[in-house]
Design an enzyme around this catalytic site. Structure first.
Site, PDB file in Angstrom:
ATOM      1  N   ASP A  99     -10.624 -12.112  11.294  1.00 34.14           N
ATOM      2  CA  ASP A  99      -9.614 -12.285  10.252  1.00 34.14           C
ATOM      3  C   ASP A  99      -8.255 -12.460  10.924  1.00 34.14           C
ATOM      4  OD1 ASP A  99      -8.651 -12.294   7.676  1.00 34.14           O
ATOM      5  OD2 ASP A  99      -8.701 -10.125   7.414  1.00 34.14           O
ATOM      6  N   ASP A 142       2.294   1.871   3.419  1.00 38.20           N
ATOM      7  CA  ASP A 142       3.272   0.929   3.985  1.00 38.20           C
ATOM      8  C   ASP A 142       4.688   1.458   3.828  1.00 38.20           C
ATOM      9  OD1 ASP A 142       1.199  -0.892   4.368  1.00 38.20           O
ATOM     10  OD2 ASP A 142       1.533  -1.866   2.441  1.00 38.20           O
ATOM     11  N   HIS A 180       0.871  -1.184   0.000  1.00 37.05           N
ATOM     12  CA  HIS A 180       0.000   0.000   0.000  1.00 37.05           C
ATOM     13  C   HIS A 180       0.907   1.233   0.000  1.00 37.05           C
ATOM     14  CE1 HIS A 180      -2.316  -2.967   2.459  1.00 37.05           C
ATOM     15  NE2 HIS A 180      -3.414  -2.390   2.013  1.00 37.05           N
ATOM     16  N   ASP A 187      -5.657 -13.975   9.712  1.00 40.10           N
ATOM     17  CA  ASP A 187      -4.563 -13.819   8.735  1.00 40.10           C
ATOM     18  C   ASP A 187      -3.354 -14.690   9.044  1.00 40.10           C
ATOM     19  OD1 ASP A 187      -5.650 -11.974   6.920  1.00 40.10           O
ATOM     20  OD2 ASP A 187      -4.994 -10.242   8.082  1.00 40.10           O
ATOM     21  N   HIS A 226     -11.023 -14.224   4.109  1.00 41.23           N
ATOM     22  CA  HIS A 226     -12.222 -13.433   3.808  1.00 41.23           C
ATOM     23  C   HIS A 226     -13.360 -14.362   3.378  1.00 41.23           C
ATOM     24  CE1 HIS A 226      -9.632  -9.612   2.846  1.00 41.23           C
ATOM     25  NE2 HIS A 226      -9.396 -10.117   4.041  1.00 41.23           N
ATOM     26  N   GLU A 275      -9.267 -13.712  -0.958  1.00 38.41           N
ATOM     27  CA  GLU A 275      -8.447 -14.014   0.224  1.00 38.41           C
ATOM     28  C   GLU A 275      -9.088 -15.147   1.009  1.00 38.41           C
ATOM     29  OE1 GLU A 275      -6.553 -10.776   2.167  1.00 38.41           O
ATOM     30  OE2 GLU A 275      -6.752 -11.678   4.145  1.00 38.41           O
TER      31      GLU A 275
END
Ligand code: XUL
Ligand code: CO
Length: 455
Positions: free
Chosen positions: A310, A107, A104, A312, A274, A271
Site C-alpha cells: 500500500d 492523530d 483518527h 498510498d 486497497h 480506497e
C-alpha cells in the site's frame, strides 16, 4: 511553534487555468464551476487527512522520519504539540481551499498513561478543532478510531481472543463516534486493519466472525442511541498490516453484512490502493459497491504497479480515475461521501511546500477526471452500449426467465424445438476502449470551449 507554518504559500490556492506555470495554483479545479448541475466542490467533496499529512514523520520500516514536522519531535509536551499540529493542519486546509478533513482520535491526541488522561487529551484537541472549524468553515467528512497502533490491538480489536480488548475498542469507538457527532461529521469510518489473522494455526474463524458482527451491531446501535445521522462506513482492505483481513474487498464485506443483518446500517469507504492490493482495479470496486447498493465514500490514492504493498501515493492518472468517477456520477454522485486524500508524500519530499504540490496535483487529477466522467455521462458513451447489450432481457424470453415463470424443463423444450438458437454478438471491447480514450482526450477541450462561449 507559532505563526504561519506554510509561510511560503499564498493565503489561498486559486484557479490559474491549464496554461498556468504556477505550481501553487489549480490548473483544473474550480470550486464554483458547474458540472452536471452541481458545483465542482460539491461533486468532489474533497478532504485532507490528518494522519499521513500531519501525524506521520516520513519514516518507513528501514528509516526514521525525514519530514519537517516540529510537533512530532521527541520531548515536545502533548498540549504544545497538538496545538501546533492543528494550527498547521487548518492553515493548510484553509489555504488549499477544500471543504473537508478527516482524522483518527490518535492523530490529534496521543494515548495518556490512563484512559482518563487519554480522554482529556482528546477533549482538549476536539475543543481546538471546533474553534478552527468555526474560524475557517472547514467541515468533518468523517472521524474514525485508531484500533491498530497500540500493542493491545496486535491480535485485533473486535476480533481479539481477549474480550477485554474488545471492550477497550468499544470504548474508543463510542468516544470517537460521539466526537464525530459533536463536530457534525458526515460519516464515521471503521477500517479493520488488524481484524484478521497472521496464522490459521491459532485462529477460530467462526468465533472471530461472530465477535466482529457483534461489534458492528453495537456501533450501529450506539449511532441511533445518540442520534448521529451520518453514514457508517466500512473500509475494505485485503491485507497489510495483517496477513489476511476479513474486510477483504467489496464483495466480502457486503456478504458479511448481509449474513449478519447489518446491510442497512453500513456502506463502504473504498480506497484505490486497497482495491489493487485485493487484485482488483479501483473501477471494479467502485462498480461493485454501486451494483450492490453499498457505495459510500472514497479514499483517493494509488499504488505502484511494481510494488505489492500500500504505497498510498497521490493520484495522478486521469485514465484510471475517470472510469471510477464515471460509475459514481452515473449512479447519482456522492450523498454523504467524498474524496478523502488518504495519500502520503514520498519520504524524500521533505519541504513543507511539497504537501501543497502533492494535493494540488491530486485535486487537479480528480477535477479533470470529473470533467471526463461528466462528459461521458452526458454523451451516454458507455450507457447506450450497455443498454443495447442487455436489451434482449426486456423481451419475452428474458422477462419470463427473470419473473421465475419458466423452469429448466420449459427452457429445454424451447431449445430442443429449435425456437431458441442463440447467435454470439460482439462485446466491442476495443471499440469502447477507443470511445473512452476519445472522451479523455477531448472532454476538457470541448468543455473549456463551452465555458468560454458562455462567458
Ligand atoms: C489504511 C487506511 C486507513 C483508513 C482509516 O490503509 O486506509 O488510513 O483509511 O483508518
Ligand atoms: Co484509507
Amino acid at each position: 511553534m507559532s505563526g504561519d507554518f506554510f509561510s511560503d504559500v499564498p493565503a489561498r490556492i486559486t484557479y490559474g487555468g491549464p496554461d498556468s506555470s504556477d505550481p501553487l495554483a489549480y490548473a483544473v479545479y474550480q470550486p464554483d464551476r458547474e458540472v452536471l448541475g452541481k458545483r465542482m466542490e460539491d461533486q468532489l467533496r474533497i478532504a485532507v487527512c490528518l494522519w499521513h499529512s500531519f501525524n506521520w514523520p516520513g519514516s518507513d520500516v528501514f528509516g526514521v522520519g525525514t519530514f519537517d514536522r516540529p510537533w512530532l519531535t521527541a520531548g515536545v509536551d502533548v498540549a504544545t504539540a497538538s496545538r501546533a499540529k492543528l494550527d498547521a493542519a487548518f492553515e493548510f486546509i484553509d489555504k488549499l481551499n477544500v471543504p473537508f478533513f478527516t482524522f483518527h482520535d490518535r492523530d490529534v491526541a496521543p494515548e495518556g498513561r490512563t484512559y482518563a488522561e487519554t480522554s482529556a487529551n482528546l477533549d482538549a484537541s476536539v475543543d481546538q478543532i471546533e474553534r478552527h472549524m468555526a474560524r475557517t468553515g472547514a467541515r468533518l467528512l468523517w472521524g474514525t478510531a485508531n484500533l491498530f497502533t497500540h500493542p493491545r490491538y496486535a491480535a485485533g480489536a473486535a476480533t481479539n481472543p481477549d474480550p477485554e480488548v474488545f471492550a477497550y475498542a468499544a470504548a474508543q469507538v463510542k468516544t470517537m463516534l460521539e466526537v464525530t457527532h459533536r463536530l457534525r461529521g458526515e460519516n464515521y469510518v471503521l477500517w479493520g486493519g488488524r481484524e484478521g489473522y497472521e496464522t490459521l494455526l491459532n485462529t477460530d474463524l467462526r468465533q472471530e466472525e461472530a465477535q466482529f458482527a457483534r461489534f458492528l451491531a453495537l456501533v450501529a446501535e450506539h449511532k441511533h442511541r445518540i442520534g448521529f445521522k451520518g453514514t457508517l462506513l466500512i473500509e475494505p482492505k485485503p491485507q497489510e498490516p495483517t496477513k489476511h483481513q476479513y474486510d477483504y474487498d467489496v464483495a466480502a464485506v457486503v456478504g458479511f453484512l448481509q449474513r449478519h443483518d447489518l446491510a442497512s446500517e453500513y456502506r463502504l469507504n473504498l480506497e484505490a490502493n486497497h482495491a489493487t492490493l485485493a487484485g482488483h482495479s479501483f473501477h471494479h470496486e467502485v462498480a461493485s459497491a454501486i451494483a450492490l447498493g453499498a457505495f459510500g465514500s472514497i479514499d483517493v490514492n494509488r499504488g505502484d504497479y511494481q510494488n505489492g504493498w500500500d504505497t498510498d501515493q497521490f493520484p495522478n492518472s486521469v485514465d484510471e480515475l475517470s472510469l471510477a468517477l464515471y460509475e459514481t456520477l452515473a449512479a447519482g454522485g456522492f450523498t454523504t461521501g467524498g474524496f478523502n486524500f488518504d495519500a502520503k508524500l514520498r519520504r524524500q519530499s521533505l519541504s513543507r511546500t511539497d504537501l501543497f504540490h502533492a494535493h494540488i496535483a491530486g485535486i487537479d487529477t480528480l477535477a479533470r477526471s470529473l470533467l471526463v466522467a461528466a462528459d461521458m455521462v452526458e454523451r451516454r458513451t458507455l450507457e447506450s452500449a450497455r443498454k443495447a447489450r442487455y436489451a434482449p432481457w426486456s423481451g419475452e424470453l428474458g422477462a419470463a426467465i427473470q419473473s421465475g415463470s419458466v423452469t429448466l424443463a420449459d427452457l429445454e423444450r424451447r431449445v430442443a424445438s429449435g425456437e431458441i438458437d442463440p447467435r454470439p454478438r460482439s462485446g466491442q471491447q476495443e471499440l469502447l476502449e477507443g470511445l473512452v480514450n476519445r472522451r479523455i482526450w477531448a472532454a476538457d477541450r470541448t468543455r473549456e470551449r463551452a465555458t468560454k462561449k458562455a462567458e
